[in-house]
Enzyme design. Structure first.
Site, PDB file in Angstrom:
ATOM      1  N   ASP A 112       0.044  34.780  24.829  1.00 20.95           N
ATOM      2  CA  ASP A 112       0.594  35.865  25.640  1.00 20.95           C
ATOM      3  C   ASP A 112      -0.485  36.910  25.820  1.00 20.95           C
ATOM      4  OD1 ASP A 112       3.137  34.715  25.858  1.00 20.95           O
ATOM      5  OD2 ASP A 112       3.857  35.704  24.045  1.00 20.95           O
ATOM      6  N   ASP A 128       5.872  32.915  31.592  1.00 23.44           N
ATOM      7  CA  ASP A 128       7.071  33.737  31.429  1.00 23.44           C
ATOM      8  C   ASP A 128       7.432  34.428  32.745  1.00 23.44           C
ATOM      9  OD1 ASP A 128       7.030  33.036  28.717  1.00 23.44           O
ATOM     10  OD2 ASP A 128       5.888  34.828  28.176  1.00 23.44           O
TER      11      ASP A 128
END
Length: 151
Positions: A112, A128
């Site tokens: 991330d 995402d």
């Protein structure tokens, strides 16, 4: 065929962004882009959205594989009945699920890096983003279809 190409492009963009972060950052490194609002921050996520189910990679992976197969099957079977928004929505969700699954298989965690500190404390990635865009498109399709039924 266009939806397969779109999945490939979206997964490729996700994986390129993760590769760049992985090769140029150490875990926890952060670079402020817009002062205290937007940063690139390297986080290794061993869970799912919002850091839930940390360390439960086996359960997450099984659930994700089932979801990927189910979405691909649903898209294939319904391709002639679905409207554009629904097809695009499921295509984006599929691409996001595949992008994060590649990380879980290849790295053992999901990279991330998108960090909006002024909005919330969670760090996320392009996969995402694809999943969220997909869900929004599916919801829009549903609401537009419901509105047409009422007329």
């Amino acid at each position: 065929m266009i939806y397969i190409i779109l999945v490939f492009i979206l997964v490729l963009l996700d994986q390129i962004s993760k590769y760049i972060v992985d090769k140029n950052f150490f875990e926890g490194d952060t670079i402020g882009v817009l002062t205290d609002f937007f940063h690139f921050t390297y986080v290794k996520n061993r869970g799912i959205a919002f850091g839930m189910f940390q360390g439960k990679l086996d359960v997450i992976s099984i659930a994700t594989v089932i979801a990927i197969v189910a979405i691909a099957y649903y898209l294939y079977k319904g391709r002639n009945k679905m409207l554009l928004l629904e097809k695009l929505g499921f295509t984006f969700v599929l691409a996001g699920a595949i992008g994060n699954m590649i990380d879980r298989i290849w790295r053992g965690f999901v990279i991330d890096m998108i960090d909006f500190r002024g909005v919330w404390s969670f760090v996320f990635n392009l996969a995402d983003v694809w999943i969220n865009i997909g869900v929004i498109l599916i919801l829009l399709d549903y609401f537009f279809a419901e509105k047409k039924k009422k007329k």
